[in-house]
Design a protein around this motif. Structure first.
Motif, short mmCIF file in Angstrom:
data_model
loop_
_atom_site.label_atom_id
_atom_site.label_comp_id
_atom_site.label_asym_id
_atom_site.label_seq_id
_atom_site.Cartn_x
_atom_site.Cartn_y
_atom_site.Cartn_z
N HIS A 52 0.86 -1.17 0.00
CA HIS A 52 0.00 0.00 0.00
C HIS A 52 0.89 1.22 0.00
O HIS A 52 1.83 1.30 0.80
N CYS A 53 0.64 2.15 -0.90
CA CYS A 53 1.50 3.33 -1.04
C CYS A 53 0.77 4.56 -0.53
O CYS A 53 -0.39 4.78 -0.85
N PHE A 54 1.46 5.36 0.28
CA PHE A 54 0.89 6.60 0.80
C PHE A 54 1.14 7.71 -0.22
O PHE A 54 2.12 8.45 -0.15
N GLN A 55 0.24 7.79 -1.20
CA GLN A 55 0.45 8.68 -2.35
C GLN A 55 0.70 10.16 -2.00
O GLN A 55 1.47 10.81 -2.71
N PRO A 56 0.10 10.70 -0.93
CA PRO A 56 0.35 12.14 -0.68
C PRO A 56 1.83 12.50 -0.50
O PRO A 56 2.18 13.67 -0.66
N LEU A 57 2.66 11.52 -0.15
CA LEU A 57 4.08 11.84 0.01
C LEU A 57 4.96 11.34 -1.13
O LEU A 57 6.18 11.38 -1.05
N ASP A 103 9.75 4.23 2.93
CA ASP A 103 9.22 5.10 3.98
C ASP A 103 7.73 5.36 3.83
O ASP A 103 7.07 5.78 4.78
N ILE A 104 7.21 5.20 2.60
CA ILE A 104 5.80 5.54 2.37
C ILE A 104 5.03 4.33 1.84
O ILE A 104 4.00 4.48 1.19
N ALA A 105 5.52 3.13 2.11
CA ALA A 105 4.85 1.93 1.59
C ALA A 105 4.92 0.82 2.63
O ALA A 105 5.90 0.72 3.36
N GLY A 149 4.11 11.16 -15.23
CA GLY A 149 3.23 11.60 -14.15
C GLY A 149 3.69 10.95 -12.85
O GLY A 149 4.74 10.31 -12.80
N MET A 150 2.89 11.11 -11.79
CA MET A 150 3.34 10.62 -10.50
C MET A 150 2.19 9.99 -9.73
O MET A 150 1.49 10.66 -8.98
N LYS A 151 2.00 8.69 -9.95
CA LYS A 151 0.94 7.98 -9.24
C LYS A 151 1.48 6.79 -8.49
O LYS A 151 0.90 6.36 -7.51
N ARG A 152 2.56 6.19 -8.96
CA ARG A 152 3.09 4.97 -8.36
C ARG A 152 4.52 5.21 -7.87
O ARG A 152 5.18 6.16 -8.28
N ILE A 153 5.01 4.29 -7.05
CA ILE A 153 6.38 4.36 -6.56
C ILE A 153 7.36 4.45 -7.73
O ILE A 153 8.30 5.25 -7.73
N GLU A 154 7.13 3.62 -8.76
CA GLU A 154 8.04 3.60 -9.90
C GLU A 154 8.05 4.94 -10.63
O GLU A 154 9.09 5.36 -11.14
N ASP A 155 6.89 5.62 -10.70
CA ASP A 155 6.85 6.95 -11.30
C ASP A 155 7.75 7.90 -10.52
O ASP A 155 8.50 8.70 -11.10
N ALA A 156 7.66 7.83 -9.20
CA ALA A 156 8.43 8.76 -8.37
C ALA A 156 9.93 8.52 -8.52
O ALA A 156 10.72 9.47 -8.57
N HIS A 185 0.41 14.53 8.33
CA HIS A 185 0.93 13.48 7.45
C HIS A 185 1.67 12.41 8.25
O HIS A 185 1.61 11.23 7.90
N ILE A 186 2.38 12.80 9.28
CA ILE A 186 3.00 11.79 10.15
C ILE A 186 1.90 10.92 10.77
O ILE A 186 2.01 9.69 10.82
N TYR A 187 0.82 11.58 11.22
CA TYR A 187 -0.26 10.85 11.88
C TYR A 187 -0.87 9.80 10.95
O TYR A 187 -1.19 8.70 11.38
N PHE A 188 -1.03 10.15 9.69
CA PHE A 188 -1.71 9.23 8.78
C PHE A 188 -0.82 8.10 8.26
O PHE A 188 -1.29 7.17 7.62
N LEU A 189 0.48 8.18 8.50
CA LEU A 189 1.34 7.05 8.13
C LEU A 189 0.94 5.84 8.98
O LEU A 189 0.46 6.00 10.10
N ILE A 190 1.18 4.64 8.45
CA ILE A 190 0.81 3.42 9.16
C ILE A 190 1.97 2.95 10.01
O ILE A 190 3.08 2.74 9.50
N GLY A 191 1.75 2.81 11.32
CA GLY A 191 2.77 2.17 12.16
C GLY A 191 3.75 3.16 12.76
O GLY A 191 4.15 4.15 12.15
#
Lengths: 428, 428
Positions: free
Chosen positions: A49-54, A67-69, A133-140, A390-396
């Protein structure tokens, strides 16, 4: 084989719920069904699961992909009624209630399609290789590679015009993604890179944010748009509103006002829904989103739900529900409730009603804009709130500590911790 | 053009030192020349220096690539006499003293070749795609992807034999890399994965460490080899010494004793030097290493030095200097000294003498072996020393804190923080 009678089906057998896509929407459905008497299968093309906002922070070398997955199966490991499978859907057999993927075929009683959106080039898909564009980890990581590579190539360039082109970064589209990218790239150029280069001066880099509409952050109130434009310009971004891109190629972009030579182009201008609507042959809007009923099911198919960026949902005032993470999560929680009610044969909940919780966009160090239902904020306070949220919404806790540490460190030192050019497909 | 006289060359112009490769050796040369009156150019194929001893932790999803890599130009940013360029050498014009790369041609007065080694398949390069080695960041992410993918594919497999093959991991070569990989993979299978899967039991995974010689860690004293073998076996690794691999393919490996079906094969069996010796037409040993003189220069070419894994250097007792990071650093410091002496026209230092500082190998949680000149250690104390030493050798406080935090967290929770399958070239 002896001729045994078929096993009689348990009349009270558990309903099979298949969820396709483990973004914010799909994951919320799965978790919302933790206590329901159903079998949940989550199917995704990726194992995380990827945290797209970051994502933009991966693209600008601040954070690492990890860090975001999170592995989806790790997020759901304590949920006994859920399993996770890796696979890409190829079709849905609506008549026989089966999802067909490249790896597996899954029968379902209820199907939830939460497959998100991808970037849209408005029919010019040939621009995709030159303007990612920027939607997936690989795009980034592709954008990160091009960004870092542009400085490396500039350091090697003998021709001044070519050096200037290499140090020109064009970002198309001034929604939150475009604004965040433009701010982060100009900070990399002006604050992070200068000490590291000998032949070029990275501070001369040009970052141009191009927006077809009349203002940046069109979903925000006008005063916040104006503040954002002024803040970006103060940081050194060249913001061009009312400017349409007519052509993209490897050497630059054609604008309505003329040519812009730029080695790096990032596309943040439009999105189109995933092909989920095609799989089920449902009615779609212009952006490919499936038009759903008041309970987010597909008209004529109460067993199929579509949520998140793939669904076309209207607010009571006729405005569309925006394609943001909180909307996907609200739809996910709602659909979990509908399915849980069906499983225990209870009265279904009232129609889905979206509650807008606010909009966030960060501009750069100490600057952000926040629109909340009860107030608007901008500047340093908004930026702090953005960081905390954004820190709050990260998982774990592990990810929260790791990201908070990196932000604090890099804020203090003007550094970027993930400046790696890996997997050099774009050869110099 | 008017007919102006040529600019007279400064008789006291600064000597140009070109260093190819920014591994442990090359970077040490560059830093050692910080105060010398020379112009230093560091040329590398990558923009980062990679801390190879921890690559296996990237391959086993513990660390992210950015945790063990630093932009070379950032490491040298405060060194005014050094510049960094990105490029891959294609040849060396020894007669005219020029390095030719794909991006640039660099004249030199002194040339240092520090281009390392890659894995060797002993003439069977066709095994490379099915049995990747581990020398670069990209190698480690390939192995990470295959490792994680094997569990995902097993969860989807209907056939028990295929499931068993998918959960079999063969590691060829039991030097430090093979031992560390085997220990880390068996920990992932037995401790990290079990809670996350529903259909398979990851604890049934088989990890087989295959060594052609009579014992694991052949460079270590025999009692430490025996301890390591016993510790690995206690963790669940199947250690097979005196076993030669005769063939590798996508479905498994042929051993002298019979066939082993394994979906994941990792090659840790041998290394061959970089082609630096070919570039300069120098005498090489069987592993492709350049035979150098007492001052690490190439016989007949006092202006060319070869160091690190690409150099063949003998100790006074005739034993070769091992291909480890401390040896490369010692050679780098020595060559910097030689060049600095030449620049100030001082007496050159005495011949290079390698000081063996010790060998380290970690086996798993709380177990490692350490050979120091004055004592040997094993078990928990050795493991703690290994952790402290590796944190110490990372560059920069940021990386040290980030890695120490991840190790502490994952030690306490049995987790792995970087379980991402990205860039799925190996499709399922």
């Amino acid at each position: 084989m002896t001729d045994t009678p078929p096993v009689p089906e348990n009349p009270k057998r558990r309903r099979k719920v298949v969820i396709v896509g483990a973004g914010f929407g799909g994951l919320t459905v799965a978790r919302g069904l933790a206590k329901a008497d159903v079998d949940v299968t989550v199917l995704d093309r990726h194992n995380y699961h990827c945290f797209q906002p970051l994502l933009y922070q991966v693209a600008t070398a601040e954070l690492s992909p990890a860090d975001i997955a999170w592995p989806i199966r790790h997020v759901l490991k304590d949920q006994a009624n859920a399993r996770v499978l890796l696979g890409a859907v190829t079709s849905v057999d609506v008549a026989n209630r089966k999802v067909v993927a490249d790896t597996v075929t899954l029968p379902y009683d209820e199907l939830v399609l939460a497959t998100g959106a991808t970037h849209s080039y408005f029919g010019r898909d040939d621009w995709a290789p030159v303007a990612p564009g920027m939607k997936r980890i690989e795009d980034a990581t592709v954008i990160r590679r091009r960004l870092l590579m542009a400085f490396e190539r500039a350091e090697l360039a003998a021709d001044p015009a070519e050096r200037e082109r290499l140090l020109t970064f064009a970002i198309v589209g001034a929604g939150p993604t475009g604004v965040e990218l433009a701010g982060a790239i100009v900070e990399v150029a002006k604050k992070v890179m200068p000490a590291d280069f000998r032949l070029i001066d990275p501070r001369t880099a040009k970052v141009i944010l191009i927006e077809a509409g009349p203002r940046v952050l069109p979903a925000f109130p006008e005063d916040l748009s104006n503040y954002t434009k002024a803040a970006l310009e103060k940081m050194g971004v060249d913001v061009r509103v009312n400017t349409r891109v007519t052509h993209c190629d490897a050497a630059g972009v054609d604008l309505e006002g003329g040519r812009l030579d730029a080695a790096t182009i990032v596309w943040a201008a439009g999105v189109v829904a995933s092909p989920a609507g095609e799989w089920i042959g449902a009615e779609r809007d212009r952006a490919g989103r499936v038009v759903v009923g008041p309970d987010l099911s597909v008209p004529g198919h109460p067993e199929i739900f579509v949520i998140g960026d793939t669904a076309s949902v209207k607010r009571p005032d006729g405005q569309p529900v925006p394609g943001v993470a909180p909307a996907a999560k609200q739809m996910g929680a709602y659909v979990a409730d509908v399915i849980a009610c069906r499983a225990r044969e209870a009265v279904p909940p009232p129609p889905f009603a979206y509650k807008h919780q606010g909009d966030f966009a960060t501009i750069g160090r100490k600057a952000a804009v926040v629109q909340l239902p009860f107030m608007n904020m901008r500047g340093f306070t908004a930026w702090l709130l953005w960081c905390v949220a954004h820190i709050y919404f990260l998982i774990g806790v592990r990810h929260r500590i790791a990201v908070a540490f990196k932000w604090a460190w890099d804020f203090a030192t003007f550094q970027r911790g993930a400046r790696l050019i890996t997997d050099q497909k774009d050869q110099i």
